[in-house]
Scaffold this active site. Structure first.
Site, PDB file in Angstrom:
ATOM      1  N   LYS A 176      -2.391  -5.033  -2.341  1.00 27.20           N
ATOM      2  CA  LYS A 176      -1.209  -4.610  -3.355  1.00 27.20           C
ATOM      3  C   LYS A 176      -0.790  -3.145  -2.742  1.00 27.20           C
ATOM      4  O   LYS A 176      -1.341  -1.966  -3.010  1.00 27.20           O
ATOM      5  CB  LYS A 176      -1.974  -4.316  -4.623  1.00 27.20           C
ATOM      6  CG  LYS A 176      -0.955  -4.196  -5.603  1.00 27.20           C
ATOM      7  CD  LYS A 176      -1.411  -2.918  -6.772  1.00 27.20           C
ATOM      8  CE  LYS A 176      -0.742  -1.609  -6.563  1.00 27.20           C
ATOM      9  NZ  LYS A 176       0.755  -1.475  -6.483  1.00 27.20           N
ATOM     10  N   GLU A 252     -10.089   6.682  -0.620  1.00 24.88           N
ATOM     11  CA  GLU A 252      -9.536   7.709   0.107  1.00 24.88           C
ATOM     12  C   GLU A 252      -8.522   8.568  -0.871  1.00 24.88           C
ATOM     13  O   GLU A 252      -7.553   8.004  -1.241  1.00 24.88           O
ATOM     14  CB  GLU A 252      -8.622   7.191   1.332  1.00 24.88           C
ATOM     15  CG  GLU A 252      -9.362   6.664   2.364  1.00 24.88           C
ATOM     16  CD  GLU A 252      -9.797   7.716   3.332  1.00 24.88           C
ATOM     17  OE1 GLU A 252      -9.775   8.769   3.181  1.00 24.88           O
ATOM     18  OE2 GLU A 252     -10.995   7.095   4.278  1.00 24.88           O
ATOM     19  N   CYS A 286      -1.818  13.724   1.964  1.00 25.21           N
ATOM     20  CA  CYS A 286      -3.358  14.025   1.729  1.00 25.21           C
ATOM     21  C   CYS A 286      -3.847  15.180   2.197  1.00 25.21           C
ATOM     22  O   CYS A 286      -4.618  15.738   1.932  1.00 25.21           O
ATOM     23  CB  CYS A 286      -3.986  12.774   1.457  1.00 25.21           C
ATOM     24  SG  CYS A 286      -4.183  11.860   2.940  1.00 25.21           S
ATOM     25  N   GLU A 384      -2.941  19.957  -5.834  1.00 20.86           N
ATOM     26  CA  GLU A 384      -2.287  19.475  -4.626  1.00 20.86           C
ATOM     27  C   GLU A 384      -0.615  19.503  -4.895  1.00 20.86           C
ATOM     28  O   GLU A 384      -0.247  18.754  -6.212  1.00 20.86           O
ATOM     29  CB  GLU A 384      -2.616  17.909  -4.599  1.00 20.86           C
ATOM     30  CG  GLU A 384      -2.436  17.189  -3.145  1.00 20.86           C
ATOM     31  CD  GLU A 384      -2.665  15.826  -3.367  1.00 20.86           C
ATOM     32  OE1 GLU A 384      -3.071  15.284  -4.376  1.00 20.86           O
ATOM     33  OE2 GLU A 384      -3.202  15.429  -2.093  1.00 20.86           O
TER      34      GLU A 384
HETATM   35  P1  NAP Z   1      -1.470   6.480  -7.032  1.00 21.83           P
HETATM   36  O1  NAP Z   1      -0.532   6.657  -8.369  1.00 21.83           O
HETATM   37  O2  NAP Z   1      -3.127   6.608  -7.356  1.00 21.83           O
HETATM   38  O3  NAP Z   1      -1.456   5.151  -6.665  1.00 21.83           O
HETATM   39  C1  NAP Z   1      -1.815   4.449  -5.281  1.00 21.83           C
HETATM   40  C2  NAP Z   1      -1.776   2.974  -5.360  1.00 21.83           C
HETATM   41  O4  NAP Z   1      -2.536   2.764  -6.496  1.00 21.83           O
HETATM   42  C3  NAP Z   1      -0.451   2.285  -5.727  1.00 21.83           C
HETATM   43  O5  NAP Z   1      -0.493   1.120  -5.112  1.00 21.83           O
HETATM   44  C4  NAP Z   1      -0.440   2.241  -7.243  1.00 21.83           C
HETATM   45  O6  NAP Z   1       0.451   1.197  -7.879  1.00 21.83           O
HETATM   46  C5  NAP Z   1      -2.016   1.668  -7.590  1.00 21.83           C
HETATM   47  N1  NAP Z   1      -2.574   2.004  -8.973  1.00 21.83           N
HETATM   48  C6  NAP Z   1      -2.150   2.616  -9.855  1.00 21.83           C
HETATM   49  N2  NAP Z   1      -2.633   2.684 -10.949  1.00 21.83           N
HETATM   50  C7  NAP Z   1      -3.562   1.478 -10.687  1.00 21.83           C
HETATM   51  C8  NAP Z   1      -4.614   0.947 -11.715  1.00 21.83           C
HETATM   52  N3  NAP Z   1      -5.122   1.128 -12.806  1.00 21.83           N
HETATM   53  N4  NAP Z   1      -5.116  -0.002 -10.891  1.00 21.83           N
HETATM   54  C9  NAP Z   1      -4.827  -0.562  -9.745  1.00 21.83           C
HETATM   55  N5  NAP Z   1      -4.224  -0.053  -9.116  1.00 21.83           N
HETATM   56  C10 NAP Z   1      -3.264   1.216  -9.325  1.00 21.83           C
HETATM   57  O7  NAP Z   1      -1.221   7.417  -6.370  1.00 21.83           O
HETATM   58  P2  NAP Z   1       0.047   7.833  -5.228  1.00 21.83           P
HETATM   59  O8  NAP Z   1       0.829   8.758  -6.149  1.00 21.83           O
HETATM   60  O9  NAP Z   1       1.013   6.625  -4.976  1.00 21.83           O
HETATM   61  O10 NAP Z   1      -0.295   8.460  -3.896  1.00 21.83           O
HETATM   62  C11 NAP Z   1      -0.534   9.744  -3.755  1.00 21.83           C
HETATM   63  C12 NAP Z   1      -1.791  10.284  -3.862  1.00 21.83           C
HETATM   64  O11 NAP Z   1      -2.642   9.690  -2.985  1.00 21.83           O
HETATM   65  C13 NAP Z   1      -2.245  11.657  -3.564  1.00 21.83           C
HETATM   66  O12 NAP Z   1      -3.161  12.358  -4.268  1.00 21.83           O
HETATM   67  C14 NAP Z   1      -3.050  11.756  -2.144  1.00 21.83           C
HETATM   68  O13 NAP Z   1      -3.423  12.988  -1.678  1.00 21.83           O
HETATM   69  C15 NAP Z   1      -3.529  10.536  -1.995  1.00 21.83           C
HETATM   70  N6  NAP Z   1      -3.633  10.011  -0.581  1.00 21.83           N
HETATM   71  C16 NAP Z   1      -4.679  10.054  -0.071  1.00 21.83           C
HETATM   72  C17 NAP Z   1      -4.900   9.722   1.359  1.00 21.83           C
HETATM   73  C18 NAP Z   1      -6.206   9.585   1.818  1.00 21.83           C
HETATM   74  O14 NAP Z   1      -6.402   9.117   2.979  1.00 21.83           O
HETATM   75  N7  NAP Z   1      -7.244  10.272   1.285  1.00 21.83           N
HETATM   76  C19 NAP Z   1      -3.828   9.190   2.069  1.00 21.83           C
HETATM   77  C20 NAP Z   1      -2.483   8.976   1.324  1.00 21.83           C
HETATM   78  C21 NAP Z   1      -2.415   9.538   0.078  1.00 21.83           C
HETATM   79  P3  NAP Z   1       1.825   1.335  -8.218  1.00 21.83           P
HETATM   80  O15 NAP Z   1       2.420   2.061  -6.905  1.00 21.83           O
HETATM   81  O16 NAP Z   1       2.390   0.298  -8.901  1.00 21.83           O
HETATM   82  O17 NAP Z   1       1.567   2.692  -9.304  1.00 21.83           O
END
Ligand code: NAP
Length: 481
Positions: A176, A252, A286, A384
């Site tokens: 997904k 992650e 991140c 962040e």
């Molecule tokens: P996010 O809102 O958590 O979304 C990530 C993914 O999860 C998207 O595909 C999102 O779908 C999905 N999602 C959201 N709510 C969900 C739920 N209740 N159940 C299942 N899936 C769900 O994060 P983001 O804003 O896209 O990404 C930014 C964050 O990612 C930052 O905090 C960053 O630090 C972190 N990050 C971490 C790493 C690492 O390797 N540690 C790497 C990159 C980014 P939708 O797109 O449809 O909302």
């Protein structure tokens, strides 16, 4: 490359529309224009994908590792061969400058290659038994059906960093991708299909309601593993909900990276590292340096040199030549950067360069900014930012630097610049982070285990360790009579 994404769901080897016939738009963050309409899938399609992945699992797990490896290697080569088209697509949906998108394609292809190589090294063990009438075998077997959920900031690499090791291990996958950047994911799965992946082994479900898709994955006991990259909040939710069926989880999550510069550091190298870490992907990574701590005697000089370099960085559309900082992903990202900047300035920080956050032609932009005179109480140091703002603060001693660096619930990446070997070792060992860049602002690579301490997640992706997340350990006790 086929740019028709109307049949963007991939289930059991078939590209298809959503069951409801509904679709949703994917937009270009540079100007808000619609790039594509893609199917809006939900729980029903996700369940169909789980059925397909479950059916495909036994045959895929039984394929010789070298055959699985060959498909991964072909996939890697195909991504490299289509680098320019993939990069263009990525820039269109994510906004990052084209050069960065090209770099990400290579990075993404690197995971397929690395795990293609690792597929043949899923060794077991034979352990000496307590009696001559027994043998002890330790086998490593694929965990089963995997639900992989990825974010928008690395639309290709976060996909291959999960899908490649899962396939190498013999697992089947429901992917997904983020709703803001599904096109790159769809395009690279098309290349995987061309590389010969059998029907059902990888499935792609895209939709506007992540909860519907996520819950269908979480509720189904046949899904044995959730691998997720994204926010800490969603990661915690997935972990809690995985408990009911005791799924394996790899997470992650967010970071809050400290970047330490000691007075004995090569300051130009440190500035170069800080810029690479801070401004890549418009600061939306991140592992982005979120808090820059510089030892007091060199703080003014470091800030001056950094501001001089940052002043020259061009902001704009990622497709324009010379642009190194693209648009922010959306209005929400823009509001956050604005809030962090305004709060810091209101509380006494000064803008050394940049400082403008603005809307232009339907896109949201922020100038690369250096802030000086920053203090811990400011939001920019506590959360962040996910934007191109570099806050600089000074410290007096190594102990103080370490204490402030570690004073956060997060523990993904940290950086330290020093020419003193003993100090470098002490600091690298003392930082409570899963990744430390010691005189290195860009540590991420397919060969190394990537992941966080504390609330930055659990498990590791990449490296030899990246396979472990997709393998169960089985102990077979063999009685000889
Ligand atoms: P996010 O809102 O958590 O979304 C990530 C993914 O999860 C998207 O595909 C999102 O779908 C999905 N999602 C959201 N709510 C969900 C739920 N209740 N159940 C299942 N899936 C769900 O994060 P983001 O804003 O896209 O990404 C930014 C964050 O990612 C930052 O905090 C960053 O630090 C972190 N990050 C971490 C790493 C690492 O390797 N540690 C790497 C990159 C980014 P939708 O797109 O449809 O909302």
């Amino acid at each position: 490359m086929d740019r028709d994404f109307g049949r963007g769901l991939y289930i059991d080897g078939q590209w298809q529309q959503s069951r409801s016939g509904r679709s949703f738009p994917v937009t270009n963050p540079a100007d808000g224009s619609v790039i594509a309409e893609i199917p809006d899938a939900g729980a029903e399609e996700t369940r169909a994908a789980i059925d397909a992945a479950h059916r495909a699992f036994p045959a895929w797990a039984a394929r010789p590792a070298l055959e699985r490896a060959r498909i991964l290697m072909d996939w890697s080569r195909a991504m490299e061969a289509h680098q320019d088209e993939l990069a263009r697509l990525m820039t269109d949906e994510n906004g990052k400058p084209l050069a960065e998108s090209r770099g990400e394609v290579t990075y993404a292809a690197g995971f397929a290659q690395w795990f293609g190589e690792e597929a043949r090294r899923v060794y077991g063990e034979i352990v000496p038994a307590a009696t001559s009438l027994k043998r002890i075998w330790v086998l490593r077997q694929p965990v089963g059906v995997v639900g992989a959920i990825t974010p928008w900031n690395f639309p290709a690499a976060m996909v291959t960093r999960k899908v490649a090791p899962a396939l190498a291990a013999g697992c089947t996958v429901i992917l997904k991708p983020a709703e803001q950047t599904p096109l790159t994911a769809i395009a690279i799965v098309r290349l995987l299909e061309e590389a010969g992946i059998p029907p059902g082994v990888v499935n792609v479900v895209v939709g506007q309601d992540p909860v519907a898709i996520g819950d269908a994955l979480l509720d189904d006991p046949r899904v044995r593993k959730i691998t997720f990259t994204g926010s800490t909040e969603v990661g915690k939710h997935l972990m809690r909900r995985s408990a009911d069926t005791m799924k394996r989880v790899s997470l992650e999550l967010g970071g809050q990276a400290p970047f330490l510069v000691f007075a004995d550091a090569d300051l130009d190298l440190a500035v170069q590292g800080a810029i690479a870490s801070k401004f890549r992907n418009t600061g939306q990574t991140c592992v982005s340096a979120n808090r820059i701590y510089v030892e007091e005697p060199v703080v003014d000089e470091f800030a001056h040199r950094m501001a001089q370099r940052v002043k020259e960085m061009r902001v704009g559309r990622g497709t324009e030549p010379g642009v190194v900082v693209g648009p922010l992903i959306d209005r929400q990202g823009y509001e956050k950067v604005k809030l962090h900047l305004e709060d810091a300035v209101r509380q006494g920080a000064s803008v050394a360069t940049g400082g403008r956050v603005y809307e232009s032609g339907g896109g949201f932009y922020a100038e690369p900014t250096v802030l000086v005179g920053v203090e811990e109480r400011m939001v920019v140091m506590r959360e962040e930012t996910f934007g191109p703002v570099a806050p600089i603060s000074s410290f007096k001693t190594e102990a103080e630097a370490l204490e402030r660096a570690n004073a956060t619930p997060y523990g993904l990446a940290a950086y330290a610049y020093t020419r003193d070997l003993a100090r470098g070792v002490r600091v690298a060992e003392g930082l409570e982070y899963g990744i430390v860049g010691l005189n290195d602002g860009m540590p991420s690579t397919p060969q190394a285990p990537f992941g966080g301490f504390k609330e930055s997640g659990q498990g590791r992706e990449g490296g030899r360790q990246g396979m472990d997340a997709f393998l169960e350990i089985k102990f077979v006790s063999v009685g000889l009579g």
